[in-house]
Design an enzyme around this catalytic site. Sequence first.
Site, short mmCIF file in Angstrom:
data_model
loop_
_atom_site.label_atom_id
_atom_site.label_comp_id
_atom_site.label_asym_id
_atom_site.label_seq_id
_atom_site.Cartn_x
_atom_site.Cartn_y
_atom_site.Cartn_z
N ASP A 30 34.60 48.29 41.11
CA ASP A 30 35.81 48.14 41.91
C ASP A 30 35.90 49.32 42.89
OD1 ASP A 30 38.73 46.47 41.39
OD2 ASP A 30 38.77 48.27 42.64
N HIS A 100 37.93 36.65 39.67
CA HIS A 100 37.25 37.85 39.18
C HIS A 100 37.85 38.30 37.87
CE1 HIS A 100 40.44 39.00 42.02
NE2 HIS A 100 40.67 40.05 41.25
P1 AMP Z 1 43.18 41.69 42.19
O1 AMP Z 1 44.38 42.50 42.59
O2 AMP Z 1 43.17 41.29 40.74
O3 AMP Z 1 42.96 40.52 43.11
O4 AMP Z 1 41.95 42.66 42.32
C1 AMP Z 1 41.18 42.79 43.47
C2 AMP Z 1 40.35 44.03 43.28
O5 AMP Z 1 39.32 44.02 44.24
C3 AMP Z 1 41.13 45.34 43.46
O6 AMP Z 1 41.05 46.10 42.26
C4 AMP Z 1 40.40 46.02 44.61
O7 AMP Z 1 40.29 47.42 44.44
C5 AMP Z 1 39.04 45.35 44.56
N1 AMP Z 1 38.35 45.33 45.85
C6 AMP Z 1 38.83 44.90 47.04
N2 AMP Z 1 37.88 45.01 47.99
C7 AMP Z 1 36.77 45.49 47.36
C8 AMP Z 1 35.45 45.82 47.79
N3 AMP Z 1 35.07 45.67 49.08
N4 AMP Z 1 34.58 46.31 46.88
C9 AMP Z 1 34.94 46.46 45.60
N5 AMP Z 1 36.16 46.16 45.13
C10 AMP Z 1 37.07 45.69 46.00
#
Ligand code: AMP
Length: 114
Positions: A30, A100
């Site tokens: 993440d 995810h």
């Molecule tokens: P959610 O709030 O459950 O939809 O989680 C989305 C997650 O994706 C968050 O913890 C973000 O930090 C992570 N995230 C968003 N963009 C990226 C990226 N480019 N690479 C890795 N993690 C990401």
Amino acid sequence: MSDCIFCKIIRGEIPSKKIYEDDETLAFYDATPQSPVHFLLIPKRHIRNIMETEAADVSLLGALLYRAQEVAKTLGCEENGARFVVNCKKDGGQTVDHLHIHVLGGRSLDWPPG
Ligand code: AMP
Ligand code: ZN
């Protein structure tokens, strides 16, 4: 999906720190870690969220969870455990509309969530 950030990661169009991948799943760290271990396990097929899965996705869902615990063990979480989280839509706090599993480990986490 062309404008989905996780689909772009799968296609290699934006960088990520990949941990594990096979034909149908991908694990990567993440970008905003909330614990010493924080990675995401995603299906390579674009599925918006856990509530948009179908009966035909049962084995894929099993594979995601199985790979999640397997990767968690390789990152040192076997002894103390970890949290496996699936946020869904607005009330679940989902911000990226590609299914995810979050895996958070390496520290003790509170329950219930705020
Ligand atoms: P959610 O709030 O459950 O939809 O989680 C989305 C997650 O994706 C968050 O913890 C973000 O930090 C992570 N995230 C968003 N963009 C990226 C990226 N480019 N690479 C890795 N993690 C990401
Ligand atoms: Zn996607």
